[in-house]
Design an enzyme around this catalytic site. Structure first.
Site, mmCIF file in Angstrom:
data_model
loop_
_atom_site.group_PDB
_atom_site.id
_atom_site.type_symbol
_atom_site.label_atom_id
_atom_site.label_comp_id
_atom_site.label_asym_id
_atom_site.label_seq_id
_atom_site.Cartn_x
_atom_site.Cartn_y
_atom_site.Cartn_z
ATOM 1 N N LYS A 82 4.346 2.572 -2.698
ATOM 2 C CA LYS A 82 2.808 3.260 -2.664
ATOM 3 C C LYS A 82 2.439 4.197 -3.710
ATOM 4 O O LYS A 82 1.288 4.495 -4.040
ATOM 5 C CB LYS A 82 2.668 3.966 -1.245
ATOM 6 C CG LYS A 82 2.391 2.946 -0.300
ATOM 7 C CD LYS A 82 2.269 3.591 1.066
ATOM 8 C CE LYS A 82 2.298 2.503 2.348
ATOM 9 N NZ LYS A 82 2.104 2.976 3.657
ATOM 10 N N ASP A 117 -4.640 2.717 5.068
ATOM 11 C CA ASP A 117 -3.993 3.184 6.427
ATOM 12 C C ASP A 117 -4.714 4.045 7.470
ATOM 13 O O ASP A 117 -4.548 3.895 8.617
ATOM 14 C CB ASP A 117 -2.627 3.893 6.061
ATOM 15 C CG ASP A 117 -1.335 3.225 5.332
ATOM 16 O OD1 ASP A 117 -1.396 2.026 5.649
ATOM 17 O OD2 ASP A 117 -0.924 3.549 4.372
#
Length: 290
Positions: free
Chosen positions: A70, A106
């Protein structure tokens, strides 16, 4: 049916085989009738640049990524969204005609999971336990969703001062406090309407609580309590909150809704949330029996 028009999407992670993302997205393709397939690829940081090059060359529609990819992916992308820039993390890559755009869905997944039950963050006081990747995503999304105040509790280690400066720099409504001060946590619980556990305490057989039982005793039926963990389905934190009468949510809603954000960006269509949540719930139940 897979044919010459099937669009490929996937997950880049190490390890990748345990992920529920293929179940989530392939269920979505099946229900919506979109001609797509989603696969899990075991990719390390060393192989990430080649994977991104393949994504461009093979016109792959998009990927999700797990940590540490990420953050490793950031210099390899053509563009990142403002929320991904704020978090310095990307969980979703979209391929737009060879231009790779990174986003982070997220935190919005956490907001959208609550929104499914008509729970809004606007003008609410929120307490977040933990300031790791999941915690920062939730904090960022809570700010964007109009939270009145966000109390963040983080362990006092070498990163504490830098993390406090970063998170409080996002908004005046964010206050970062030491996790070790249970009196402050209890006061925050009293003031909050929404409490989120973003630590890994209570995951996969860990019977610990992220706070002491004396702090848990400050929970009431007016509280909304969420846990980013989805395995087990009911963590000790969620179980204890239920005992206090609080309204509780495990991590499946966040997991599916963050995936829904990726799905929307890739396909332009909304994910069929209810059947996907049912499929994930059954899969987690099955894993718990094994």
């Amino acid at each position: 049916m897979i044919d010459g028009h099937t669009k490929l999407f996937g997950l880049l992670a190490h390890p990748a085989a345990h992920s529920l993302s293929p179940l989530i997205h392939n269920t979505s393709f099946q229900v919506t009738g979109i001609n797509g397939i989603y696969l899990a690829f075991d990719v390390t940081s060393a192989g990430l640049a080649d994977s991104l090059a393949a994504m461009r060359a093979m016109h792959i529609g998009g990927f999700n990524l797990s940590m540490p990819l990420k953050t490793d992916v950031l210099p390899l992308l053509d563009e990142i969204t403002p929320r991904a820039e704020r978090l310095s993390a990307v969980n979703t890559v979209i391929n737009r005609d060879g231009r790779l755009i990174g986003d982070s869905t997220d935190g919005q997944g956490w907001v959208d999971a609550l929104k499914q039950d008509d729970i809004t963050i606007d003008e609410k006081v929120v307490t977040v336990l933990g300031a790791g990747g999941a915690g920062r995503a939730i904090i960022s999304a809570a700010v964007d969703a109009g939270a009145k105040q966000v109390y963040v509790f983080k362990r006092t280690n070498d990163l504490f001062d830098a993390r406090k400066e970063q998170l409080e720099g996002w908004s005046d409504v964010v206050t970062v406090l030491p996790y070790e001060d249970e009196g402050l946590i209890a006061e925050a619980f009293d003031e909050s309407q929404i409490i989120a556990n973003a630590t890994n305490v209570g995951m996969a057989g860990d019977q610990s609580l992220p706070v002491s039982q004396s702090v848990m005793n400050h929970l009431t039926p007016r509280h909304i309590v969420s846990d980013a963990i989805y395995f087990p389905l009911e963590t000790p934190f969620i179980h204890a909150a239920k005992q206090r009468g609080s309204r509780t949510y495990n991590g499946i809603g966040m997991l599916v809704n963050q995936a829904a954000g990726s799905f929307l960006e890739w396909t332009g269509q909304r994910m069929p949330i209810i059947p996907v949540i049912e499929a994930v719930h059954q899969a987690v139940l099955q894993r718990s029996k094994n």
